[in-house]
Design an enzyme around this catalytic site. Structure first.
Site, PDB file in Angstrom:
ATOM      1  N   ARG A 104      38.797  31.416  34.822  1.00 17.84           N
ATOM      2  CA  ARG A 104      38.257  30.827  33.592  1.00 17.84           C
ATOM      3  C   ARG A 104      37.785  31.935  32.681  1.00 17.84           C
ATOM      4  O   ARG A 104      36.999  32.787  33.081  1.00 17.84           O
ATOM      5  CB  ARG A 104      37.043  29.949  33.895  1.00 17.84           C
ATOM      6  CG  ARG A 104      37.324  28.706  34.593  1.00 17.84           C
ATOM      7  CD  ARG A 104      36.209  27.691  34.455  1.00 17.84           C
ATOM      8  NE  ARG A 104      34.855  28.201  34.640  1.00 17.84           N
ATOM      9  CZ  ARG A 104      33.780  27.448  34.559  1.00 17.84           C
ATOM     10  NH1 ARG A 104      33.889  26.155  34.278  1.00 17.84           N
ATOM     11  NH2 ARG A 104      32.591  27.941  34.747  1.00 17.84           N
ATOM     12  N   THR A 108      35.521  30.944  26.557  1.00 24.11           N
ATOM     13  CA  THR A 108      36.143  29.666  26.159  1.00 24.11           C
ATOM     14  C   THR A 108      36.166  28.658  27.308  1.00 24.11           C
ATOM     15  O   THR A 108      36.376  27.471  27.087  1.00 24.11           O
ATOM     16  CB  THR A 108      37.601  29.900  25.732  1.00 24.11           C
ATOM     17  OG1 THR A 108      38.343  30.343  26.891  1.00 24.11           O
ATOM     18  CG2 THR A 108      37.720  30.955  24.639  1.00 24.11           C
ATOM     19  N   ASP A 200      28.649  30.085  41.942  1.00 21.34           N
ATOM     20  CA  ASP A 200      30.019  30.579  41.754  1.00 21.34           C
ATOM     21  C   ASP A 200      30.712  30.634  43.120  1.00 21.34           C
ATOM     22  O   ASP A 200      30.387  31.460  43.973  1.00 21.34           O
ATOM     23  CB  ASP A 200      29.982  31.969  41.109  1.00 21.34           C
ATOM     24  CG  ASP A 200      31.383  32.427  40.723  1.00 21.34           C
ATOM     25  OD1 ASP A 200      31.600  32.718  39.540  1.00 21.34           O
ATOM     26  OD2 ASP A 200      32.270  32.483  41.613  1.00 21.34           O
ATOM     27  N   ASP A 203      32.439  34.008  44.148  1.00 26.12           N
ATOM     28  CA  ASP A 203      31.471  35.074  44.462  1.00 26.12           C
ATOM     29  C   ASP A 203      30.781  34.807  45.801  1.00 26.12           C
ATOM     30  O   ASP A 203      30.563  35.738  46.586  1.00 26.12           O
ATOM     31  CB  ASP A 203      30.427  35.179  43.348  1.00 26.12           C
ATOM     32  CG  ASP A 203      30.974  35.902  42.129  1.00 26.12           C
ATOM     33  OD1 ASP A 203      32.046  36.525  42.234  1.00 26.12           O
ATOM     34  OD2 ASP A 203      30.333  35.828  41.060  1.00 26.12           O
TER      35      ASP A 203
HETATM   36  C1  PRP Z   1      36.209  28.701  39.551  1.00 28.21           C
HETATM   37  C2  PRP Z   1      36.608  27.684  40.592  1.00 28.21           C
HETATM   38  C3  PRP Z   1      37.682  26.909  39.888  1.00 28.21           C
HETATM   39  C4  PRP Z   1      37.227  26.920  38.449  1.00 28.21           C
HETATM   40  C5  PRP Z   1      36.653  25.583  38.121  1.00 28.21           C
HETATM   41  O1  PRP Z   1      37.095  29.747  39.521  1.00 28.21           O
HETATM   42  O2  PRP Z   1      37.011  28.247  41.809  1.00 28.21           O
HETATM   43  O3  PRP Z   1      38.975  27.478  40.008  1.00 28.21           O
HETATM   44  O4  PRP Z   1      36.221  27.927  38.357  1.00 28.21           O
HETATM   45  O5  PRP Z   1      36.283  25.517  36.812  1.00 28.21           O
HETATM   46  P1  PRP Z   1      36.992  24.551  35.751  1.00 28.21           P
HETATM   47  O6  PRP Z   1      37.102  23.209  36.398  1.00 28.21           O
HETATM   48  O7  PRP Z   1      36.007  24.549  34.610  1.00 28.21           O
HETATM   49  O8  PRP Z   1      38.295  25.134  35.366  1.00 28.21           O
HETATM   50  P2  PRP Z   1      36.915  31.022  38.568  1.00 28.21           P
HETATM   51  O9  PRP Z   1      37.548  30.774  37.265  1.00 28.21           O
HETATM   52  O10 PRP Z   1      35.452  31.406  38.565  1.00 28.21           O
HETATM   53  O11 PRP Z   1      37.786  32.129  39.254  1.00 28.21           O
HETATM   54  P3  PRP Z   1      37.613  32.843  40.672  1.00 28.21           P
HETATM   55  O12 PRP Z   1      37.900  31.786  41.744  1.00 28.21           O
HETATM   56  O13 PRP Z   1      38.662  33.880  40.628  1.00 28.21           O
HETATM   57  O14 PRP Z   1      36.226  33.377  40.787  1.00 28.21           O
HETATM   58  N1  URA Z   2      33.226  27.569  39.003  1.00 24.29           N
HETATM   59  C1  URA Z   2      32.354  27.795  40.008  1.00 24.29           C
HETATM   60  O1  URA Z   2      32.609  28.627  40.894  1.00 24.29           O
HETATM   61  N2  URA Z   2      31.217  27.099  40.010  1.00 24.29           N
HETATM   62  C2  URA Z   2      30.903  26.183  39.088  1.00 24.29           C
HETATM   63  O2  URA Z   2      29.821  25.559  39.157  1.00 24.29           O
HETATM   64  C3  URA Z   2      31.827  25.970  38.041  1.00 24.29           C
HETATM   65  C4  URA Z   2      32.990  26.664  38.039  1.00 24.29           C
END
Ligand code: PRP
Ligand code: URA
Length: 209
Positions: A104, A108, A200, A203
């Protein structure tokens, strides 16, 4: 219209409490996500089709049931979806695993795709797309767009924690995709994080910040 299933199984709810707790460290977080994924896989495979085969027990011949061999594909959305894969494979060891990489944009909140690698026989498989979090819904919608674009026809979406906003967005974009959730939370905050959520997911799973 897509069906939404929220799992209220006590074991899932119990483990999810510790997943959410901020004092749970990376090792326990990872193990608990793995365990909940297994429990959810047990529920999500309830509609798998069976066929009868003839066998002989030590006592007599009988007709008994086995899975009818439908091919399954598991698609984790990178990164955090990876944490759910092994838990599902414990129950469906013959499944193939594809990967869709999305992150994400922090400003945005729109998903950016950076990697796609799927099993070659996409059209023949039933897919389970997995990600611990369904927040705005952008990542799930985009991952499923990507799968459909490559020929996937039967898709389910499975996550640990969802925001109502994300569920609505996903249902609207993909009415043919049923959604399986361990917990439906209250809302999103101004940064697009699920409240109360678990923070997160990537993380916490990988120990990054
Ligand atoms: C997180 C999570 C989802 C997304 C959800 O990933 O694991 O993929 O956010 O958010 P959304 O429904 O608003 O799209 P992130 O983008 O943080 O990436 P990562 O798993 O690489 O940390
Ligand atoms: N992605 C995450 O990892 N946690 C949230 O709460 C939303 C998006």
């Amino acid at each position: 219209m897509a069906k939404v299933y929220v799992f209220d199984h006590p074991l899932i709810q119990h483990k999810l409490t510790y997943i959410r707790d901020k004092s749970t460290g990376t090792k326990d977080f990872r193990e608990l996500v793995d365990e909940v994924a297994t429990l959810m896989a047990f529920e999500i495979t309830r509609d798998m089709s069976l066929e009868e085969v003839e066998i002989e027990t030590p006592v007599s011949p009988m007709k008994s049931k086995v899975l009818s061999g439908k091919k399954i594909g598991i698609i984790p959305i990178l990164r955090a979806g990876i944490g759910m894969v092994d838990g599902i494979l414990k129950l469906i060891p013959a499944a193939k695993v594809g990967h869709i990489g999305l992150y994400r944009d922090p400003k945005t909140l729109k998903p950016i795709e950076y990697y796609v690698k799927l099993p070659s026989d996409v059209e023949e498989r039933d897919f389970i797309v997995v990600d611990p979090m369904l927040a705005t819904g952008g990542s799930a919608v985009e991952a499923i767009n990507s799968l459909k674009k490559r020929g996937a026809k039967h898709i389910k979406f499975m996550c640990l924690v969802a925001a109502p906003e994300g569920v609505e967005v996903l249902k609207e974009a993909h009415p043919d995709v049923d959604i399986f959730i361990a917990a439906l939370d209250e809302k999103l905050n101004d940064h697009g994080y699920i409240v109360p959520g678990l923070g997160d997911a990537g993380d916490r799973l990988f120990g990054t910040k």
